[in-house]
Design a protein around this motif. Sequence first.
Motif: not given
Lengths: 550, 312
Positions: A131-143, A163-176
């Motif tokens: 959840l902590l990382r999710a909050v960070k990611l949401l911030e990164d995608v501009g929420i 769509q930003r949230a979807m992007i955050a979920a998709a990049i959380g694991c730092q995919p290739k």
Amino acid sequence: MSRPETGKPPLLDVKDLTVSFGGFAAVKNVSFTLQPGEILGIVGESGSGKSVTCRAVMRLLTGAARAQGTVALDGQDLLALGEEELCAIRGRDIGMIFQNPASHLNPLRRIGQQVAAPMIRHLGIGKREGLLRAVKLLEDVGIHEPEKRARSYPHEFSGGMKQRAMIAAAIGCQPKLLIADEPTTALDVTVQARILELLKELNRKTGLAMILISHDLGVVADICSRVVVMRNGEVVEQGPIDDVINRPRHAYTRLLIESQPGRKSYGSVGSPDRGKSLLRVENLSVTFPAGQGLLGGNSFRALDGVDLEINTGETVGIVGESGSGKSTLARSIIRLNTPSGGAIRLDGQDVGALAGEALTAFRRRVQMVFQNPYDSLNPRLTIAEAVAEPIWRHGIADRKTAREEADALLEMVELPGSLRDRKPQQLSGGQCQRVGLARALALKPQLLIADEITSALDVTTQAQILELLVRLQRQRSLTLLYISHDLAVVSSLCQRVYVFKAGRIVEQGVAQQVLSTPRDPYTQALVGSLARLPTTQTIPLSQGVATHAT
Amino acid sequence: MPLLQLIARRLLQLTGVLAGISLVTFLLLHMAPGDPARLLAGERASAETIAAIRSQYGLDLPLWRQFLTYLANLFSGDIGLSLRFQRPVSQLIEQFMWPTLFLTVYVICLAVPPTVALAILGARRPGGVADQIIRLVGIAGLTIPVFWLGIMMSRLFGVSLGWFPVSGYGAGFIGHLHHLFLPAVSTAIWLVPVLTQSLRAALIEKTTADFVTAARAQGATERQIFWQTMLPNAVLPTLNLLGVMVAFMIGGAIIVETVYAVPGLGTLMVNALLGRDYYVVQGLTLVFAVSTVLITLLVDLLSAFIDPRVRL
């Protein structure tokens, strides 16, 4: 950015991919490669197989689909993987985002949980850490206020935020690799521009490779370095984006480029002699009750003091994003919505006061074509019946004569006679929209209202429909009110334009002028958000994209 | 907190519904044929006696005053006196309520697990062999009348095999379980197919939902997708249906309770109707209506707990 680094093995190598559903091959022998850090665009119309291709890469197709060929990610053939290995790669090495973020988020779970879920699953971290990382990611995608927003549910988010949230979920694991399947199609243009900006930034900062699927060549040109053009399940052309756009080798690619809104002027500008005023909208307001509290709650103003005027023979455009009140205006003119204030006058006569015979006459003079070509036609009537119906209903002719007139009308909208006994669901979207046009023209109206009539259609179909519209307008000296979210279409079609925002007109004027020198900040944002192809071979594109991204 | 707001709003609505229910049950008795005073005094009473009883019970007052008195009595928990048992109706209902409640909960416990299992089995391959068999057997279960099934089962398991008692409520928890098994099974046999069809359809609809595809794209296993994404999204229509069914069972357990001679509300209702025990009928109507309202409230709150969009 995103220049393929030669010499390196490709990140994704698709070779001779064929996908068939039963006996029907939706994708035929498709091959392409993707280098690390590259953004590849796949362009094509609906039914061209671009989505199926990417779903085959992710192995997301239903059991009925057969995929052959090889899809190698870092040398590992994805098509040969078992379910368990596949689950370990999906969301970990490849992330994916979809066209309609609203339907792709689980409505029952909080955004934060949904963003955290892939990380908890793949990285072996705890719920709290996730959840902590999710909050960070949401911030990164501009929420904004990510901590608060992580506790929200999807229905409390706007389309762009989803769509930003979807992007955050998709990049959380730092995919290739990130596969984006029409990521901005369901969004407003200004939101689309911001999401594309976010994707570009991700690519630049983290070197994330992407495949962007789109029907919109403008979007692809804006962000991709290479492009694959697909049609009927086959790759017709692929190469660096500036080569493909400036020196298209395949006829279909040329057609696609030609059809881009704004590339083409439909030449309706030729009637500058201002006819007399036909329709006047004076200080129009429309309110809808909002909320269902016992004490009424507060109401929502869909239109707030709108003034506009349409002259005979003119083409007037109305531009705005969803919720700006443009459809409400159209519906108010044909009396589907009741104004709460102001008046609509046709030839000086108050439309709201019409009744009986006068109202029927008014309905004959003003006709509307609707956005969804399928929903606006009765599914149980053949198209000839649908076109004939208004004629006999208004008592202009008996049913037999009406049928004959319908045939003439169908011919006029360039529908072959062999289709006349088909039902709407047996036609393509573009064909249905032609039927809608023929039906609206059956009563020989003076004013035709076209509400987003091409937004559900492919670009090439859109171009054909617009051409048809212009021809009909000239032949029948129609007055046209054209409503669209697409400023480029409106400016290529209309003489004058009104820009709507939140129920008000923020700018009006001659179409070309509004597009070239917008005065209102909102119009400027709209114009700036247009993902357009470079007009001629002036700008080397890779460079153009690079400057854009900084 | 939207959930609390919802509860407050629903409770507010509840008072209105309860007022309506009390008015209807009050009028019910007045519309019933026969004069309660004559019923109390007996067929041969003189006109004076009847007049005396009418004034003693306030039956000569205007209707609205009678209604106010009735309301006041309701608030103090007095819903009249049974003419037959000569006991307060509230006491009677309390006595007969427990077997019915026990039976209802028993039925739910027996019906829900097979419903989930069968719906999953059917939805896994719609139109497949398992799905067809489940549907056929389900239709058979739906079409067999409960009273016939009850009689057959009590003959087979009760009389011939002697496994289960065929009547009564038993003593103690285990005794209740033992005695009520056949009635609960007979009810569950028609309840399970109804719920299964509903849940199966919702599950099939959700298998192609976009958020399921998205979950798969994020690497969720099929098991995770089913339990965390599909089932919670598919369960709401079935939950609502279950609520309706449970409300129906509390009021409509008449057949099962009569066949198996369970001393529950259904039995009480039948006896009161046959014996013209008007105040008991009135009290039971009130209880059935209130329990329906309460169950609906409970289901709505559960739905709101599962689906945040319901709270709006």
